[in-house]
Design a protein around this motif. Structure first.
Motif, short mmCIF file in Angstrom:
data_model
loop_
_atom_site.label_atom_id
_atom_site.label_comp_id
_atom_site.label_asym_id
_atom_site.label_seq_id
_atom_site.Cartn_x
_atom_site.Cartn_y
_atom_site.Cartn_z
N HIS A 144 0.85 -1.19 0.00
CA HIS A 144 0.00 0.00 0.00
C HIS A 144 0.89 1.24 0.00
N THR A 145 0.28 2.39 -0.10
CA THR A 145 1.03 3.64 -0.07
C THR A 145 1.29 4.07 1.37
N LYS A 146 2.20 5.01 1.55
CA LYS A 146 2.50 5.53 2.89
C LYS A 146 1.29 6.23 3.50
N LYS A 147 0.41 6.75 2.65
CA LYS A 147 -0.74 7.52 3.13
C LYS A 147 -1.96 6.66 3.45
N HIS B 283 -4.76 4.58 5.12
CA HIS B 283 -5.32 4.41 6.46
C HIS B 283 -5.36 2.91 6.76
N ASP B 284 -5.37 2.56 8.03
CA ASP B 284 -5.41 1.15 8.41
C ASP B 284 -6.57 0.42 7.75
N THR B 285 -7.69 1.09 7.58
CA THR B 285 -8.86 0.45 6.97
C THR B 285 -8.68 0.23 5.47
N GLN B 286 -7.71 0.91 4.85
CA GLN B 286 -7.49 0.81 3.40
C GLN B 286 -6.34 -0.10 3.02
N LYS B 287 -5.46 -0.44 3.95
CA LYS B 287 -4.18 -1.04 3.58
C LYS B 287 -4.32 -2.36 2.82
N TRP B 288 -5.36 -3.13 3.04
CA TRP B 288 -5.54 -4.38 2.31
C TRP B 288 -6.18 -4.18 0.94
N TYR B 289 -6.80 -3.02 0.71
CA TYR B 289 -7.59 -2.84 -0.52
C TYR B 289 -7.20 -1.64 -1.37
N GLU B 290 -6.30 -0.80 -0.88
CA GLU B 290 -5.98 0.44 -1.58
C GLU B 290 -5.52 0.21 -3.01
N VAL C 33 -3.27 7.97 -6.97
CA VAL C 33 -2.07 7.20 -6.66
C VAL C 33 -1.51 6.61 -7.95
N CYS C 34 -0.21 6.41 -7.98
CA CYS C 34 0.47 5.78 -9.11
C CYS C 34 1.15 4.51 -8.63
N ASN C 35 1.54 3.67 -9.57
CA ASN C 35 2.14 2.39 -9.24
C ASN C 35 3.36 2.54 -8.33
N ASN C 36 4.17 3.56 -8.56
CA ASN C 36 5.38 3.71 -7.74
C ASN C 36 5.09 4.26 -6.34
N THR D 220 4.78 1.54 -1.86
CA THR D 220 6.13 1.26 -1.35
C THR D 220 6.12 0.44 -0.07
N GLU D 221 4.98 0.29 0.56
CA GLU D 221 4.91 -0.31 1.89
C GLU D 221 4.30 -1.71 1.83
N ILE D 222 5.05 -2.70 2.33
CA ILE D 222 4.46 -4.03 2.50
C ILE D 222 3.57 -3.98 3.73
N ASN D 223 2.39 -4.52 3.62
CA ASN D 223 1.44 -4.49 4.72
C ASN D 223 2.13 -4.97 6.00
N SER D 224 2.04 -4.17 7.06
CA SER D 224 2.75 -4.48 8.31
C SER D 224 2.27 -5.79 8.94
#
Length: 171
Positions: A38-41, A43-50, A62-65, A68-72
């Motif tokens: 997911h992106t750095k921005k 929210h916890d509720t979005q990280k699996w689906y962003e 948002v763009c592909n690049n 940068t963040e692997i789901n914690s």
């Protein structure tokens, strides 16, 4: 159009971890996807689906690049290890678990970048077609570089079995 890469991952561990994620998180009902990055921005509720769905529909927000963040929640997992191994050689954007249910076919389309597929669950009737060439990718721990910038589709002609892949967008 599809090249087998020099990786052999432990498919049994990947499959178990994918099913654990699927059981706890569930696929996005509109895309049949779960995001691994997911992106750095986010929210916890979005990280699996962003990062689920069409990247074109996500842009310009948002763009592909930006992914940068692997789901914690994946810290210390084999899936995190797979991501890190691939990122030693490839620049990876979005990463997802994607399901194609039985008796389903995606529309013909082109993507903005090539992708790496790791089949997790498949069957002999789960196929990918790129520029009219038909391919089957077995779920044996191999990773496949697919040129999805060409016109392509995926289909699952099985009557009963899902097709589940780990999918990594290249930058």
């Amino acid at each position: 159009m599809i090249d087998t890469l020099d990786y052999i991952f432990d498919i049994d561990i990947i499959k178990k971890e994918c099913y654990d994620i699927i059981d706890s998180v569930k696929f996005c009902p509109t895309t049949n996807q779960i995001g691994i990055k997911h992106t750095k921005k986010a929210h916890d509720t979005q990280k699996w689906y962003e990062g689920c769905g069409s990247l074109i529909k996500l842009m310009p927000r948002v763009c592909n690049n930006d992914f940068t963040e692997i789901n914690s929640d994946l810290t210390g997992t084999y899936i995190e290890y797979v991501c890190e191994e691939l990122q030693k050689t490839y620049r990876i954007g979005r990463a997802r678990i994607m399901r194609l249910e039985p008796k389903r076919c995606m529309s013909l389309h082109v993507d903005l970048s090539k992708r790496i597929h790791i089949p997790v669950v498949t069957n002999t009737d789960a196929l990918m077609i790129i520029n009219s060439e038909v391919f089957h990718m077995p779920a044996d721990g191999s990773a496949y570089l697919t040129d999805t910038t060409k016109r392509h589709t995926a289909l699952n002609a099985s009557k009963t079995d899902d097709r589940i892949h780990l999918l990594f967008d290249l930058l």
